[in-house]
Design a protein around this motif. Structure first.
Motif, PDB file in Angstrom:
ATOM      1  N   GLU A 181       0.836  -1.211   0.000  1.00  0.00           N
ATOM      2  CA  GLU A 181       0.000   0.000   0.000  1.00  0.00           C
ATOM      3  C   GLU A 181       0.868   1.258   0.000  1.00  0.00           C
ATOM      4  O   GLU A 181       0.553   2.236  -0.683  1.00  0.00           O
ATOM      5  CB  GLU A 181      -0.920   0.009   1.218  1.00  0.00           C
ATOM      6  CG  GLU A 181      -2.050  -0.993   1.148  1.00  0.00           C
ATOM      7  CD  GLU A 181      -2.909  -0.991   2.406  1.00  0.00           C
ATOM      8  OE1 GLU A 181      -2.991   0.061   3.080  1.00  0.00           O
ATOM      9  OE2 GLU A 181      -3.498  -2.034   2.707  1.00  0.00           O
ATOM     10  N   THR A 185       2.362   1.646  -3.453  1.00  0.00           N
ATOM     11  CA  THR A 185       1.295   2.039  -4.382  1.00  0.00           C
ATOM     12  C   THR A 185       0.986   3.528  -4.253  1.00  0.00           C
ATOM     13  O   THR A 185       0.805   4.220  -5.260  1.00  0.00           O
ATOM     14  CB  THR A 185       0.026   1.202  -4.137  1.00  0.00           C
ATOM     15  OG1 THR A 185       0.341  -0.178  -4.348  1.00  0.00           O
ATOM     16  CG2 THR A 185      -1.100   1.611  -5.060  1.00  0.00           C
ATOM     17  N   TYR A 214       3.788   5.355  -5.965  1.00  0.00           N
ATOM     18  CA  TYR A 214       3.714   5.176  -7.419  1.00  0.00           C
ATOM     19  C   TYR A 214       2.580   6.012  -8.017  1.00  0.00           C
ATOM     20  O   TYR A 214       2.768   6.699  -9.021  1.00  0.00           O
ATOM     21  CB  TYR A 214       3.525   3.702  -7.765  1.00  0.00           C
ATOM     22  CG  TYR A 214       3.377   3.451  -9.242  1.00  0.00           C
ATOM     23  CD1 TYR A 214       4.479   3.468 -10.077  1.00  0.00           C
ATOM     24  CD2 TYR A 214       2.126   3.222  -9.800  1.00  0.00           C
ATOM     25  CE1 TYR A 214       4.353   3.250 -11.439  1.00  0.00           C
ATOM     26  CE2 TYR A 214       1.981   3.009 -11.158  1.00  0.00           C
ATOM     27  CZ  TYR A 214       3.099   3.019 -11.972  1.00  0.00           C
ATOM     28  OH  TYR A 214       2.962   2.810 -13.323  1.00  0.00           O
ATOM     29  N   ASP A 215       1.410   5.951  -7.389  1.00  0.00           N
ATOM     30  CA  ASP A 215       0.266   6.713  -7.907  1.00  0.00           C
ATOM     31  C   ASP A 215       0.574   8.209  -7.930  1.00  0.00           C
ATOM     32  O   ASP A 215       0.281   8.897  -8.910  1.00  0.00           O
ATOM     33  CB  ASP A 215      -0.989   6.453  -7.066  1.00  0.00           C
ATOM     34  CG  ASP A 215      -1.564   5.060  -7.269  1.00  0.00           C
ATOM     35  OD1 ASP A 215      -1.140   4.375  -8.223  1.00  0.00           O
ATOM     36  OD2 ASP A 215      -2.422   4.665  -6.456  1.00  0.00           O
TER      37      ASP A 215
END
Length: 158
Positions: free
Chosen positions: A107, A110, A113-114
């Protein structure tokens, strides 16, 4: 206003030439002004998008930090629950603790990255606006040149 007709008639062709030249100059100045305005707008948009990209990056780091904190809390509470119930943290209980930690790490990555992808998109849009700013200036100069050449052509043919 009818009294002006004899005055303009007396001036004759030279007034037409002056008006044609004046029109060409006004058109050239207007074209450059439009180019400058469009260029400034595109530069402003590029700056805003760069600021938004930086904000996205900072927000993703903050979210990843929050996720990391929550993950540590989950791991700690999972360990505490196992210990409270008399389990050793080995074998299956250790696998569960590790799974909680791995999910938290996923998480966290992520979130980073997002945010990175959103920031990259904003930076790409900013670069596009930089190109539009350059093209707007070029278009303004071309429009000015066209206006001057058109006026010169009209003067030559009259």
């Amino acid at each position: 206003m009818a009294f002006l007709l004899p005055v303009f008639g007396a001036i004759g062709g030279s007034l037409g030439s002056v008006l044609t030249a004046g029109s060409a100059v006004v058109g050239a100045v207007s074209a450059v002004g439009q180019g400058i305005a469009a260029s400034n707008a595109a530069k402003y948009n590029a700056a805003v998008q760069r600021n938004q990209a930086e904000a996205e990056t900072l927000q993703s780091v903050a979210k990843a930090t929050e996720v990391a904190t929550r993950t540590r809390q989950k791991v700690a509470s999972t360990r505490a629950a196992f210990a409270q119930n008399g389990f050793e943290i080995s074998g299956s209980p250790l696998d569960i603790v590790n799974a909680v930690a791995q999910q938290g790490e996923l998480e966290q990555l992520t979130a980073l990255y997002d945010g990175s992808q959103r920031a990259r998109g904003l930076r790409a849009s900013a670069e596009l606006n930089d190109y539009q700013a350059k093209n707007a200036m070029t278009a303004g100069y071309i429009g000015a040149g066209t206006s001057i050449l058109s006026g010169a052509s009209k003067l030559y043919t009259s």
